[in-house]
Design a protein around this motif. Structure first.
Motif, mmCIF file in Angstrom:
data_model
loop_
_atom_site.group_PDB
_atom_site.id
_atom_site.type_symbol
_atom_site.label_atom_id
_atom_site.label_comp_id
_atom_site.label_asym_id
_atom_site.label_seq_id
_atom_site.Cartn_x
_atom_site.Cartn_y
_atom_site.Cartn_z
ATOM 1 N N ASN A 76 0.819 -1.219 0.000
ATOM 2 C CA ASN A 76 0.000 0.000 0.000
ATOM 3 C C ASN A 76 0.854 1.272 0.000
ATOM 4 O OD1 ASN A 76 -2.741 0.653 -0.343
ATOM 5 N ND2 ASN A 76 -2.791 1.535 1.695
ATOM 6 N N GLN A 77 2.033 1.167 -0.594
ATOM 7 C CA GLN A 77 2.893 2.322 -0.801
ATOM 8 C C GLN A 77 3.326 2.350 -2.252
ATOM 9 O OE1 GLN A 77 5.978 3.193 2.044
ATOM 10 N NE2 GLN A 77 5.121 1.699 3.468
ATOM 11 N N CYS A 78 3.341 3.539 -2.831
ATOM 12 C CA CYS A 78 3.741 3.699 -4.225
ATOM 13 C C CYS A 78 4.913 4.669 -4.276
ATOM 14 C CB CYS A 78 2.568 4.234 -5.045
ATOM 15 S SG CYS A 78 2.927 4.357 -6.803
ATOM 16 N N LYS A 79 5.959 4.253 -4.973
ATOM 17 C CA LYS A 79 7.122 5.115 -5.171
ATOM 18 C C LYS A 79 7.354 5.235 -6.672
ATOM 19 C CE LYS A 79 9.318 3.964 -0.806
ATOM 20 N NZ LYS A 79 8.582 4.918 -0.069
ATOM 21 N N MET A 80 7.602 6.465 -7.108
ATOM 22 C CA MET A 80 7.848 6.711 -8.523
ATOM 23 C C MET A 80 9.125 7.516 -8.672
ATOM 24 S SD MET A 80 5.510 8.664 -11.348
ATOM 25 C CE MET A 80 4.238 7.424 -11.235
ATOM 26 N N LEU A 81 10.015 7.045 -9.537
ATOM 27 C CA LEU A 81 11.210 7.779 -9.925
ATOM 28 C C LEU A 81 10.929 8.343 -11.307
ATOM 29 C CD1 LEU A 81 13.948 5.190 -8.898
ATOM 30 C CD2 LEU A 81 13.227 7.212 -7.632
ATOM 31 N N ALA A 82 10.932 9.670 -11.426
ATOM 32 C CA ALA A 82 10.502 10.297 -12.668
ATOM 33 C C ALA A 82 11.539 11.253 -13.224
ATOM 34 C CB ALA A 82 9.195 11.049 -12.437
ATOM 35 N N GLU A 83 11.661 11.245 -14.546
ATOM 36 C CA GLU A 83 12.428 12.271 -15.246
ATOM 37 C C GLU A 83 11.421 13.321 -15.681
ATOM 38 O OE1 GLU A 83 15.305 12.955 -19.103
ATOM 39 O OE2 GLU A 83 14.408 11.007 -18.797
ATOM 40 N N THR A 84 11.606 14.538 -15.204
ATOM 41 C CA THR A 84 10.644 15.596 -15.470
ATOM 42 C C THR A 84 11.344 16.944 -15.416
ATOM 43 O OG1 THR A 84 8.551 16.590 -14.751
ATOM 44 C CG2 THR A 84 9.972 15.719 -13.025
ATOM 45 N N ASP A 85 10.714 17.955 -16.006
ATOM 46 C CA ASP A 85 11.227 19.322 -15.920
ATOM 47 C C ASP A 85 10.609 20.070 -14.752
ATOM 48 O OD1 ASP A 85 12.897 19.089 -18.144
ATOM 49 O OD2 ASP A 85 11.284 19.623 -19.528
ATOM 50 N N GLN A 86 9.676 19.435 -14.055
ATOM 51 C CA GLN A 86 9.000 20.091 -12.931
ATOM 52 C C GLN A 86 9.972 20.318 -11.780
ATOM 53 O OE1 GLN A 86 5.099 18.688 -11.973
ATOM 54 N NE2 GLN A 86 5.266 19.299 -9.847
ATOM 55 N N VAL A 87 9.870 21.483 -11.174
ATOM 56 C CA VAL A 87 10.723 21.835 -10.033
ATOM 57 C C VAL A 87 10.192 21.128 -8.786
ATOM 58 C CG1 VAL A 87 11.512 23.746 -8.593
ATOM 59 C CG2 VAL A 87 11.247 24.066 -11.059
ATOM 60 N N PRO A 88 11.071 20.525 -7.994
ATOM 61 C CA PRO A 88 10.621 19.861 -6.751
ATOM 62 C C PRO A 88 9.861 20.838 -5.860
ATOM 63 C CG PRO A 88 12.900 19.336 -7.201
ATOM 64 C CD PRO A 88 12.503 20.401 -8.175
ATOM 65 N N VAL A 89 8.753 20.377 -5.284
ATOM 66 C CA VAL A 89 7.945 21.248 -4.446
ATOM 67 C C VAL A 89 8.208 21.041 -2.961
ATOM 68 C CG1 VAL A 89 6.098 21.506 -6.124
ATOM 69 C CG2 VAL A 89 6.024 19.611 -4.518
#
Length: 93
Positions: A76-89
């Motif tokens: 019941n835990q989801c982890k995602m490693l993503a390549e993105t241009d979004q700035v960390p919040v």
């Protein structure tokens, strides 16, 4: 048994190269995979999947555009490693 106030949710962490993009309890996660679209719900069967370019839709939150990602759902835990241009919040690594 789910903790009070957490029924029907799972913990999601989305991490980018520069830091954490999203972290919190969510009701669902809607993704486009190489074989089609799918939705992750609380207590989903364990899963590892590659995600192509597109938007990751988090229920009741802003979508996150990704160039590519790897998603792991277990216990019941989801982890995602993503390549993105979004700035960390939230915070850097």
């Amino acid at each position: 048994k789910a903790a009070k106030g957490m029924k029907g949710t799972f913990h999601l962490t989305v991490m980018g190269l520069e830091g954490i993009l999203f972290e919190g309890q969510v009701e669902s996660l809607y993704l486009s995979g190489f074989d089609g679209e799918f939705e992750l719900l609380p207590f989903h069967y364990p899963l590892i999947a590659a995600i192509p370019e597109g938007d990751v839709h988090i229920a009741y939150h802003d979508s996150i555009p990704v160039k590519s990602a790897i998603v792991l759902f277990k216990d019941n835990q989801c982890k995602m490693l993503a390549e993105t241009d979004q700035v960390p919040v939230l915070k850097p690594w």
